[in-house]
Design a protein around this motif. Structure first.
Motif, short mmCIF file in Angstrom:
data_model
loop_
_atom_site.label_atom_id
_atom_site.label_comp_id
_atom_site.label_asym_id
_atom_site.label_seq_id
_atom_site.Cartn_x
_atom_site.Cartn_y
_atom_site.Cartn_z
N GLU A 1 14.42 20.42 3.01
CA GLU A 1 13.92 21.64 3.53
C GLU A 1 12.49 21.01 4.27
O GLU A 1 11.85 20.00 3.84
N PRO A 2 12.26 21.60 5.57
CA PRO A 2 11.23 21.34 6.28
C PRO A 2 9.87 20.78 5.54
O PRO A 2 9.14 19.83 5.71
N ARG A 3 9.64 21.85 4.75
CA ARG A 3 8.21 21.56 3.90
C ARG A 3 8.23 20.40 3.14
O ARG A 3 7.40 19.62 2.91
N ASN A 4 9.24 20.21 2.38
CA ASN A 4 9.73 18.89 1.56
C ASN A 4 9.59 17.78 2.34
O ASN A 4 9.32 16.61 1.77
N ALA A 5 10.35 17.76 3.52
CA ALA A 5 10.60 16.85 4.15
C ALA A 5 9.34 16.27 4.86
O ALA A 5 9.04 15.02 4.83
N SER A 6 8.46 17.29 5.07
CA SER A 6 7.22 16.88 5.81
C SER A 6 6.21 16.01 4.65
O SER A 6 5.42 14.99 5.02
N ALA A 7 6.19 16.77 3.52
CA ALA A 7 5.64 15.98 2.44
C ALA A 7 5.82 14.67 1.83
O ALA A 7 5.09 13.72 1.77
N PHE A 8 7.23 14.47 2.14
CA PHE A 8 7.83 13.06 1.72
C PHE A 8 7.31 12.09 2.78
O PHE A 8 6.89 11.01 2.43
N VAL A 9 7.51 12.48 4.16
CA VAL A 9 7.09 11.78 5.17
C VAL A 9 5.68 11.39 5.21
O VAL A 9 5.12 10.14 5.28
N CYS A 10 4.80 12.47 4.87
CA CYS A 10 3.50 12.16 4.94
C CYS A 10 3.07 11.18 3.86
O CYS A 10 2.35 10.22 3.95
N GLU A 11 3.65 11.40 2.72
CA GLU A 11 3.28 10.56 1.51
C GLU A 11 3.79 9.00 1.98
O GLU A 11 2.95 7.90 1.61
N LEU A 12 4.83 8.98 2.57
CA LEU A 12 5.52 7.71 2.91
C LEU A 12 4.42 6.96 3.83
O LEU A 12 4.20 5.70 3.90
N LEU A 13 4.07 7.60 5.02
CA LEU A 13 3.05 6.89 5.84
C LEU A 13 1.71 6.72 5.44
O LEU A 13 1.15 5.80 5.98
N GLU A 14 1.30 7.48 4.38
CA GLU A 14 -0.09 7.22 3.92
C GLU A 14 0.16 5.78 3.01
O GLU A 14 -0.75 5.07 3.06
N ARG A 15 1.27 5.89 2.21
CA ARG A 15 1.54 4.51 1.58
C ARG A 15 1.57 3.23 2.33
O ARG A 15 1.15 2.19 2.19
N PHE A 16 2.24 3.49 3.43
CA PHE A 16 2.67 2.58 4.27
C PHE A 16 0.98 2.02 4.89
O PHE A 16 1.08 0.83 5.13
N VAL A 17 0.20 2.86 5.51
CA VAL A 17 -0.85 2.61 6.03
C VAL A 17 -1.68 1.68 4.94
O VAL A 17 -2.46 0.63 5.27
N GLY A 18 -1.77 1.95 3.79
CA GLY A 18 -2.34 1.20 2.75
C GLY A 18 -1.90 -0.06 2.67
O GLY A 18 -2.66 -1.02 2.45
N SER A 19 -0.50 -0.01 2.64
CA SER A 19 0.18 -1.49 2.55
C SER A 19 -0.12 -2.46 3.81
O SER A 19 -0.37 -3.60 3.94
N LEU A 20 -0.11 -1.67 4.76
CA LEU A 20 -0.44 -2.18 6.19
C LEU A 20 -1.86 -2.79 6.23
O LEU A 20 -1.97 -4.15 6.59
N LEU A 21 -2.76 -2.26 5.43
CA LEU A 21 -4.40 -2.78 5.36
C LEU A 21 -4.28 -3.96 4.50
O LEU A 21 -4.72 -5.01 5.03
N ILE A 22 -3.52 -4.16 3.50
CA ILE A 22 -3.36 -5.17 2.57
C ILE A 22 -2.69 -6.41 3.30
O ILE A 22 -3.29 -7.51 3.27
N HIS A 23 -1.63 -6.16 4.06
CA HIS A 23 -0.91 -7.12 4.91
C HIS A 23 -1.95 -7.67 6.00
O HIS A 23 -1.98 -8.88 6.06
N ILE A 24 -2.68 -6.79 6.68
CA ILE A 24 -3.64 -7.53 7.65
C ILE A 24 -4.64 -8.30 7.14
O ILE A 24 -4.81 -9.32 7.63
N LYS A 25 -5.25 -7.86 6.02
CA LYS A 25 -6.29 -8.65 5.27
C LYS A 25 -5.62 -10.19 4.66
O LYS A 25 -6.49 -11.13 4.42
N SER A 26 -4.20 -10.27 4.70
CA SER A 26 -3.68 -11.54 4.21
C SER A 26 -3.34 -12.26 5.19
O SER A 26 -3.04 -13.42 5.12
N GLN A 27 -3.78 -11.87 6.52
CA GLN A 27 -3.41 -12.65 7.80
C GLN A 27 -4.60 -13.68 8.13
O GLN A 27 -5.75 -13.20 7.81
N ARG A 28 -4.37 -14.73 8.98
CA ARG A 28 -5.71 -15.37 9.73
C ARG A 28 -5.44 -15.23 11.04
O ARG A 28 -4.35 -15.00 11.88
N TYR A 29 -6.67 -15.18 11.86
CA TYR A 29 -6.70 -14.72 13.08
C TYR A 29 -7.61 -15.62 13.75
O TYR A 29 -8.68 -16.29 13.41
#
Length: 264
Positions: free
Chosen positions: A189-217
C-alpha cells in the motif's frame, strides 16, 4: 487470490443460509463456528504457511554479483494483503452485524481476528526487514565492486580535464534502487511502500558515506566525486523524502572537503 475470493463468497452464502435457517437462540453460535472455520481455512491453512514459505525463500545474504530475489516475497505479500483486506471487509460487513448482540461471542471473534492479523503482520514485518537488509547489503557490494580504482584517482597530466559523468558504481546503485522501489510500490500500500523506500534510501546514504570515506582521491577525482554526489542527490530527491534530501545535502558538504589539499 481468486481462490480466496471464492472462499469468501462461499462463506458469505453460508452465512446468509445460517441467518435464514437458524433458530434465533442458535444463530450466534452458528455464525461463530462459520467464522472460526473461515479463519482456519484462510489464515492458518494458507496465509500463515504461504507467508512463512515466502519469508524463508529470501536468501540469507546478498551475493556480490547476483541481485537478491526479493520480488517473490513482495508478490506473496501483495497477495496476502489483498486477501486480508477482503477478509476484514467480510468480517465488518457480514459477521459483526450477526453477533453484535452477543458480547462474549463478539469478543471471541474479534480477539481471534486480531491474533490472526498480528501473526501475519509479524511475519510480513520480518520479511520486509530481511528484504531491506538484503537490498542494502547488495548495494554496498555494488558500490565496492563497481567502483574502479581510477574513478577518484585518475592519472594527472598537463591539460587533463576532470571527468564529470557518473561512475559505474553510481549508475548501477541507482538503477538497482529504482528497480526495488518499483517492485515495492507494486506490492505494498502507498503508505507502507513510502516508508520502506524511505528507510532503504536512508540506509543507503549511510552506506554511501562509509564507501566514500574508504576511497582515495586526487583533485580530479574529488571533482568526479562531487559529480557523483550531485547525481545521487538529484535522483534520490525524486523519491520525495525530506529526510533523505537532508542527508544527501550533508553528504555533498562532506564530499566537498576532498577538494581541499591535505596541507591546507
Amino acid at each position: 487470490r481468486r481462490v480466496h475470493g471464492l472462499i469468501l463468497r462461499d462463506f458469505s452464502e453460508a452465512l446468509d443460509r445460517a441467518v435464514a435457517l437458524s433458530w434465533e437462540f442458535e444463530l450466534v453460535d452458528n455464525v461463530q463456528h462459520l467464522f472460526m472455520a473461515l479463519l482456519g481455512a484462510v489464515f492458518r491453512e494458507y496465509l500463515s504457511k504461504a507467508m512463512r514459505v515466502a519469508v524463508d525463500s529470501l536468501p540469507a545474504s546478498a551475493e556480490s554479483k547476483v541481485e537478491p530475489k526479493v520480488r517473490p516475497f513482495l508478490s506473496a505479500l501483495a497477495s496476502s494483503t489483498a486477501i486480508v483486506s477482503l477478509l476484514q471487509e467480510t468480517f465488518s460487513r457480514s459477521v459483526m452485524p450477526a453477533i453484535k448482540s452477543a458480547i462474549n461471542v463478539r469478543t471471541v471473534c474479534v480477539d481471534s481476528m486480531s491474533r490472526a492479523l498480528d501473526e501475519i503482520e509479524e511475519m510480513a514485518n520480518n520479511g520486509l526487514e530481511r528484504a531491506l537488509s538484503l537490498t542494502v547489503d547488495f548495494l554496498k557490494k555494488t558500490l565496492s565492486s563497481r567502483q574502479l580504482p581510477g574513478d577518484f584517482m585518475p592519472k594527472v597530466h598537463a591539460g587533463a580535464a576532470p571527468e564529470t559523468t557518473p561512475t559505474g558504481a553510481c549508475t548501477a546503485a541507482l538503477a538497482y534502487i529504482a528497480a526495488v522501489a518499483a517492485d515495492v510500490r507494486s506490492a505494498l500500500e502507498p503508505r507502507n511502500a513510502s516508508a520502506f523506500v524511505c528507510e532503504l534510501l536512508e540506509r543507503f546514504v549511510g552506506s554511501l558515506l562509509i564507501h566514500i570515506k574508504s576511497q582515495r582521491y586526487n583533485e580530479l577525482g574529488a571533482i568526479r566525486l562531487l559529480a557523483d554526489l550531485q547525481h545521487y542527490q538529484n535522483t534520490l530527491h525524486g523519491y520525495g523524502h525530506a529526510s533523505v534530501d537532508e542527508h544527501m545535502h550533508l553528504l555533498r558538504e562532506i564530499g566537498s572537503l576532498y577538494l581541499i589539499e591535505p596541507q591546507n
